[in-house]
Design a protein around this motif. Structure first.
Motif, mmCIF file in Angstrom:
data_model
loop_
_atom_site.group_PDB
_atom_site.id
_atom_site.type_symbol
_atom_site.label_atom_id
_atom_site.label_comp_id
_atom_site.label_asym_id
_atom_site.label_seq_id
_atom_site.Cartn_x
_atom_site.Cartn_y
_atom_site.Cartn_z
ATOM 1 N N GLU A 47 0.829 -1.202 0.000
ATOM 2 C CA GLU A 47 0.000 0.000 0.000
ATOM 3 C C GLU A 47 0.863 1.251 0.000
ATOM 4 N N THR A 49 0.525 5.842 -1.016
ATOM 5 C CA THR A 49 -0.288 6.980 -1.435
ATOM 6 C C THR A 49 0.508 7.797 -2.435
ATOM 7 N N LYS A 50 -0.236 8.501 -3.271
ATOM 8 C CA LYS A 50 0.389 9.334 -4.298
ATOM 9 C C LYS A 50 -0.427 10.617 -4.398
ATOM 10 N N PRO A 51 -0.247 11.524 -3.415
ATOM 11 C CA PRO A 51 -1.043 12.753 -3.395
ATOM 12 C C PRO A 51 -0.881 13.571 -4.683
#
Length: 95
Positions: A47, A49-51
């Motif tokens: 997992e 995230t890729k803001p």
């Protein structure tokens, strides 16, 4: 830790204090190669995230969960579980 070819290798002590890690920090924390971590993210095996569609970030909790996801039990633990299972089945047959 494995040697990285990065100019700015993140400080391991700083990494231990953070909850959210950058891609480079995750490399140090996991002690894996850049290509391996990219493969994990491409396969969605870990997992992240890729803001705003930018840089990749990881929570340390998710990294820890991934590292502990394929636990191998010791021979002793397996033997104990088998014996307990056999005893339980024996009691069921006797009742």
């Amino acid at each position: 830790m494995r040697e990285n070819n990065h100019q700015n290798i993140p400080n391991a002590q700083l990494i231990m204090q953070k909850e959210i890690l950058s891609f480079k920090e995750a490399l140090v924390y996991l002690d894996v190669s850049e290509s391996f971590l990219y493969k994990l993210t491409a396969k969605k095996a870990i997992e992240f995230t890729k803001p705003n569609g930018g840089k990749i970030y990881f929570s340390k909790e998710n990294l820890n969960n991934w590292m502990l996801s394929n636990t191998s039990q010791s021979k002793k633990t397996l033997e104990t579980e088998i014996l307990e299972h056999l005893k339980k089945n024996q009691k069921c047959r006797e009742d």
